[in-house]
Design an enzyme around this catalytic site. Structure first.
Site, PDB file in Angstrom:
ATOM      1  N   ASP A  67      22.466  16.335  -3.690  1.00 40.44           N
ATOM      2  CA  ASP A  67      21.757  17.541  -3.257  1.00 40.44           C
ATOM      3  C   ASP A  67      20.496  17.210  -2.469  1.00 40.44           C
ATOM      4  OD1 ASP A  67      20.432  16.508  -5.471  1.00 40.44           O
ATOM      5  OD2 ASP A  67      20.956  18.174  -6.784  1.00 40.44           O
ATOM      6  N   ASN A 136      19.260  23.599 -18.345  1.00 36.88           N
ATOM      7  CA  ASN A 136      20.107  24.811 -18.360  1.00 36.88           C
ATOM      8  C   ASN A 136      21.585  24.486 -18.110  1.00 36.88           C
ATOM      9  OD1 ASN A 136      20.145  24.195 -15.653  1.00 36.88           O
ATOM     10  ND2 ASN A 136      19.306  26.137 -14.933  1.00 36.88           N
ATOM     11  N   HIS A 138      22.774  22.672 -15.565  1.00 36.74           N
ATOM     12  CA  HIS A 138      23.224  22.484 -14.177  1.00 36.74           C
ATOM     13  C   HIS A 138      23.629  21.041 -13.918  1.00 36.74           C
ATOM     14  CE1 HIS A 138      18.877  21.768 -12.444  1.00 36.74           C
ATOM     15  NE2 HIS A 138      19.414  20.642 -12.821  1.00 36.74           N
ATOM     16  N   GLU A 143      23.596  25.894 -10.466  1.00 35.57           N
ATOM     17  CA  GLU A 143      22.933  26.606 -11.550  1.00 35.57           C
ATOM     18  C   GLU A 143      23.949  27.447 -12.335  1.00 35.57           C
ATOM     19  OE1 GLU A 143      20.144  25.596 -12.183  1.00 35.57           O
ATOM     20  OE2 GLU A 143      18.695  25.657 -10.546  1.00 35.57           O
TER      21      GLU A 143
HETATM   22  P1  PGA Z   1      15.949  15.133 -14.446  1.00 35.04           P
HETATM   23  O1  PGA Z   1      16.875  16.241 -13.801  1.00 35.04           O
HETATM   24  O2  PGA Z   1      16.689  13.869 -14.293  1.00 35.04           O
HETATM   25  O3  PGA Z   1      14.691  15.141 -13.605  1.00 35.04           O
HETATM   26  O4  PGA Z   1      15.731  15.542 -15.847  1.00 35.04           O
HETATM   27  C1  PGA Z   1      18.211  16.228 -14.111  1.00 35.04           C
HETATM   28  C2  PGA Z   1      18.874  17.372 -13.405  1.00 35.04           C
HETATM   29  O5  PGA Z   1      18.202  18.389 -13.194  1.00 35.04           O
HETATM   30  O6  PGA Z   1      20.056  17.254 -13.066  1.00 35.04           O
END
Ligand code: PGA
Length: 248
Positions: A67, A136, A138, A143
């Protein structure tokens, strides 16, 4: 799903790096799917350390990132292109031309989504996709509520994601609210998936991943349908969770 339980972030990072290194040694022209965020930085540090010490080569490796924020140029220090260059690519012998991250600052973002999806398919898809998980649920920036059929697309980031990412920016209003992400069907086409989960803030997500049914409101649940997923999770993320059915 295979499940590897480790003690802490450091051990997760070492174990994940070893896993990836072995795949690169087995297939020097492997296509890796890569993730950004706090979770994989330690893994990348271990890959760099190994490259410097043992000379594991990435000369024939291709990478596709999950992304990118919309509105940030690749030179912006908060862009995921910049993150990848700084945290990995600048320190190993990969050819930059073989590293792909969606372009978040083009004039036609829809077109960029299609281009990225086609580019990935044209390369024959991803052999090993490294994934983190949002609190959450994702994966990539898909999302809750994203269709399991989705391809690379534009997303409006959830408030909890914007809040979680604000730690990387000077001011909350600088955090982008939109991103380009590989879709869930794009991710699911990867031949193999390595999911990294660390820390107490991921405990709920981990619990849901293990216990929820397939459910578009919890995007990571789709991984239950994938034939080859390995989860490396640390004690803080799995404390008190009952996961015997996943252990090999
Ligand atoms: P993080 O994010 O590694 O910064 O916890 C993980 C994600 O949002 O996929």
């Amino acid at each position: 799903m295979k499940f590897i339980e480790v003690k802490n972030y450091q051990q997760m990072s070492e174990t994940a790096a070893e896993y990836i290194m072995k795949k690169v040694l087995d297939n020097p022209s492997i296509t890796l799917g890569l993730a950004t965020g706090g979770t994989p930085t330690g893994t990348y540090q271990n890959l760099i350390k190994d490259h410097q010490k043992n000379g594991t080569s990435y000369q024939h490796v291709t990478t596709f990132n999950l992304d990118e924020y919309i509105g940030l140029a690749g030179t912006d220090k908060n862009s995921y292109r910049y993150y990848m260059d700084e945290n990995l690519f600048n320190h190993i012998d990969i050819k930059k031309a073989n590293t792909f991250v969606p372009k978040g600052n083009g004039r036609n973002i829809e077109e960029e989504c299609n281009r990225y999806e086609d580019l990935l398919a044209g390369h024959g898809g991803i052999d090993l996709q490294v994934l983190g998980i949002g609190s959450n649920g994702h994966i990539g920036f898909n999302e809750p509520g994203t269709s399991f059929q989705s391809k690379t697309h534009i997303v409006n980031l959830a408030p909890s994601t914007i809040e979680a990412n604000a730690r990387f920016f000077n001011r909350p209003e600088e955090v982008p609210t939109q991103a380009i992400t590989m879709g869930i069907s794009t991710i699911m086409k990867s031949k193999e998936i390595l999911l990294l989960v660390s820390g107490e803030s991921k405990r709920d997500a981990m619990y849901q991943l293990l216990h929820s049914e397939l459910n578009e409101n919890f995007p990571a649940s789709v991984l239950k349908n994938h034939p080859c997923v390995t989860i490396i999770a640390d004690e803080a993320a799995i404390l008190d969770l009952k996961i015997p059915m996943l252990k090999e």
